[in-house]
Design a protein around this motif. Structure first.
Motif, short mmCIF file in Angstrom:
data_model
loop_
_atom_site.label_atom_id
_atom_site.label_comp_id
_atom_site.label_asym_id
_atom_site.label_seq_id
_atom_site.Cartn_x
_atom_site.Cartn_y
_atom_site.Cartn_z
N ILE A 184 100.31 1.56 -27.62
CA ILE A 184 99.71 1.36 -26.30
C ILE A 184 99.17 -0.06 -26.22
N GLU A 185 99.69 -0.80 -25.29
CA GLU A 185 99.22 -2.17 -25.10
C GLU A 185 97.95 -2.15 -24.25
N ASP A 186 96.88 -2.61 -24.85
CA ASP A 186 95.59 -2.63 -24.15
C ASP A 186 95.48 -3.91 -23.33
N THR A 187 96.28 -3.96 -22.27
CA THR A 187 96.30 -5.15 -21.41
C THR A 187 95.34 -4.94 -20.24
N PRO A 188 94.35 -5.80 -20.09
CA PRO A 188 93.38 -5.61 -19.00
C PRO A 188 94.00 -5.87 -17.64
N ARG A 189 93.40 -5.29 -16.64
CA ARG A 189 93.83 -5.58 -15.27
C ARG A 189 93.52 -7.03 -14.91
N VAL A 190 94.32 -7.56 -14.02
CA VAL A 190 94.12 -8.93 -13.55
C VAL A 190 93.44 -8.87 -12.18
N ALA A 191 92.24 -9.39 -12.10
CA ALA A 191 91.49 -9.37 -10.84
C ALA A 191 91.88 -10.57 -9.99
N THR A 192 92.18 -10.32 -8.72
CA THR A 192 92.46 -11.40 -7.79
C THR A 192 91.17 -11.91 -7.17
N GLN A 193 91.28 -12.91 -6.30
CA GLN A 193 90.07 -13.44 -5.65
C GLN A 193 89.56 -12.55 -4.54
N TYR A 194 90.33 -11.49 -4.21
CA TYR A 194 89.93 -10.58 -3.14
C TYR A 194 89.43 -9.27 -3.75
N GLU A 195 88.14 -9.03 -3.66
CA GLU A 195 87.57 -7.80 -4.18
C GLU A 195 88.07 -6.58 -3.39
N GLU A 196 88.34 -6.76 -2.10
CA GLU A 196 88.87 -5.67 -1.30
C GLU A 196 90.25 -5.24 -1.81
N PHE A 197 91.08 -6.20 -2.16
CA PHE A 197 92.41 -5.91 -2.70
C PHE A 197 92.30 -5.25 -4.06
N ASN A 198 91.39 -5.75 -4.90
CA ASN A 198 91.19 -5.16 -6.22
C ASN A 198 90.71 -3.72 -6.12
N VAL A 251 91.26 -1.46 -3.75
CA VAL A 251 92.32 -0.55 -3.34
C VAL A 251 93.30 -0.29 -4.48
N LEU A 252 93.56 -1.32 -5.31
CA LEU A 252 94.47 -1.16 -6.43
C LEU A 252 93.84 -0.37 -7.58
N GLY A 253 92.52 -0.14 -7.54
CA GLY A 253 91.85 0.60 -8.59
C GLY A 253 91.11 -0.27 -9.57
N GLY A 254 90.89 -1.56 -9.22
CA GLY A 254 90.15 -2.45 -10.09
C GLY A 254 90.88 -3.74 -10.41
N GLY A 255 92.09 -3.91 -9.92
CA GLY A 255 92.85 -5.12 -10.18
C GLY A 255 94.32 -4.81 -10.35
N VAL A 256 95.11 -5.85 -10.60
CA VAL A 256 96.56 -5.72 -10.75
C VAL A 256 96.87 -5.25 -12.17
N VAL A 257 97.64 -4.17 -12.28
CA VAL A 257 98.04 -3.64 -13.58
C VAL A 257 99.33 -4.33 -14.01
N PRO A 258 99.36 -5.00 -15.16
CA PRO A 258 100.59 -5.66 -15.62
C PRO A 258 101.72 -4.65 -15.79
N GLY A 259 102.91 -5.01 -15.33
CA GLY A 259 104.07 -4.14 -15.43
C GLY A 259 104.16 -3.07 -14.37
#
Length: 456
Positions: free
Chosen positions: A66-80, A82-90
């Motif tokens: 299991i790759e423990d890759t953290p979510r990538v947070a964008t500059q928009y907290e509203e977007f983060n 809705v995605l559940g906390g940030g962009v999930v790699p892959g």
């Protein structure tokens, strides 16, 4: 050589038929069956291979890493959010919305920030590279060295570009313009969309590349193309709003990595989309003082409490049957609450037209809005305004009782933050020892009690 066969696929539900029918026998839609050529199975069928040439293999569950890759947070907290906390790699994210609502604008602004933490490939099938560059300059997207534009619709060429560039993020704008060169069907057809999405999914999962897909919507508001498109991706977002308002709502209807109840709010300005960090203040800024037919509800959108004004207009009907009209609130809910008001609170509403709406264009569907809707209707019927500093939370049963709702303390804290002095809550939702300084909590057990305390 294998014989080529044809079949007909419903573009609305994905039902497969061996012959053409005017009406889909599965979903009942008319004129949605599209002919598709079935390619014969061959030995050159592609398996799941990543950019390094590694083929997927069978592994024991205990041996899977299991790759423990953290979510990538964008500059928009509203977007983060809705995605559940940030962009999930892959992951693979599908964003749909009406034409001109701001889908491309949102992804272009998000891409500008993602280019600072990784390599972004923006594939556009609807605009030229110069058109995207002009829009990027207007939106203030910086000319980052890791931001690449590729105006192309051929999936073969797009895969080659991904192989050469090996980006961290890929934006496809839009999926309906992409095409597989070896499929003999029109661009945007069921077969093209399905095969293109399947190849993008293989690229995302095999290489850990995050792919954002822009999808067109039908006149009914659903994603255009086969329903399997929404099943294949990890997250489906809808960008809502209209051209008459500057506010945009971003909702998740499917999310494998977070809640589907979250709501992101943006405002479309000349320089692009900006976040609305305090939506409650936005929904209440034009509320009139001491106006009848108005009540404020503290609704929950995921983990966020939002204060929204409920407006009602009750007038004597001039026709035989009274009308019930609503906007942003389910019409059947309004009809039910008016029946309860008439039966339990002795309000003669059967000969009254009722018009109910949620101000600001927001859509509310949780049971906790019942009390505010009922108070707004009763306020308009009696022509008696509610106090401007009152808020209401509660579900109403058919016997007139006020039923408990979740997360009452969060709702109370939000009302207090915006300066409300009193909040009506279900009696069983909060204990007598739970008090919040700065705001008066009024527990109510019945609808009759709530109407009397709010309007007298």
């Amino acid at each position: 050589m294998a014989k080529t066969r044809t079949q007909f696929i419903c573009s609305n539900c994905g039902y497969v038929s061996q012959r053409y029918m005017g009406r889909c026998s599965n979903c009942g839609a008319w004129g949605t069956l599209v002919e598709e050529v079935i390619r014969p199975e061959g030995s050159d069928r592609k398996s799941r291979v990543n950019l390094a040439g590694q083929v997927a293999k069978v592994e024991h569950l205990g041996d899977v890493s299991i790759e423990d890759t953290p979510r990538v947070a964008t500059q928009y907290e509203e977007f983060n959010r809705v995605l559940g906390g940030g962009v999930v790699p892959g992951s693979m994210v599908l964003i749909g919305g009406d034409p001109g609502i701001g889908k491309s604008t949102l992804l272009l602004q998000v891409s500008g920030h993602l280019a600072t933490v990784g390599t972004v490939l923006y594939v556009t099938g609807e605009e030229s590279a110069s058109q995207v560059k002009l829009r990027a300059e207007r939106l203030g997207v910086h000319d980052d060295a890791n931001f690449y534009l590729y105006p192309e619709t051929d999936m073969g060429q797009i895969r080659k570009a991904i192989d050469e560039l090996n980006p961290d993020y890929v934006i496809i704008d839009s999926i309906q313009t992409m095409q597989q060169p070896d499929i003999q069907s029109a661009v945007g057809s069921v077969a093209q969309i399905r095969e293109t999405t399947a190849e993008l999914l293989q690229i995302a999962k095999s290489n850990g590349i995050t792919i954002f897909i822009v999808g067109h919507v039908t006149k009914e508001g659903t994603i255009a193309g086969p329903k399997i498109l929404e099943h294949m991706v990890d997250t489906v977002l809808y960008f809502e709003g209209d051209n008459q308002r500057s506010f945009r709502l971003l909702r998740a209807v499917k999310n494998r990595f977070g809640s589907t109840n979250e709501l992101g709010i943006f405002e479309m300005v000349q320089d692009g989309l900006t976040e609305v960090t305090n939506p409650s203040e936005m929904f209440l800024e034009e509320r009139l003082a001491d106006a009848s037919g108005s009540a404020v509800v503290v609704a929950m959108e995921g983990t966020r409490p939002i204060l929204v004004e409920i407006q009602a207009l009750v007038t004597p009907t001039v026709f035989g049957n009274a009308q019930r009209t609503s906007a942003g609130i389910d019409r059947n809910r309004v009809t039910l609450l008016m029946a309860v008001l008439e039966k339990r609170a002795s309000l003669l509403l059967q000969n009254q037209d009722a018009y109910v709406r949620a101000a600001g264009g927001v859509k509310l569907d949780e049971p906790a809005i019942d009390l505010a809707v009922a108070i707004a209707i009763a306020s308009s019927y009696k022509d008696s305004g509610t106090k401007q500093t009152d808020a209401f939370v509660g579900e109403i049963g058919l016997t007139g009782e006020i039923r408990r709702v979740p997360r009452v303390l969060d709702r109370i804290a939000e009302a207090k933050k915006l300066g409300f002095k009193r909040i009506f809550v279900p009696k069983n939702s909060i204990g007598h020892d739970k008090q919040v300084s700065g705001i008066q909590i009024i527990p109510v057990a019945t609808l009759v009690e709530a109407v009397k305390l709010a309007l007298d």
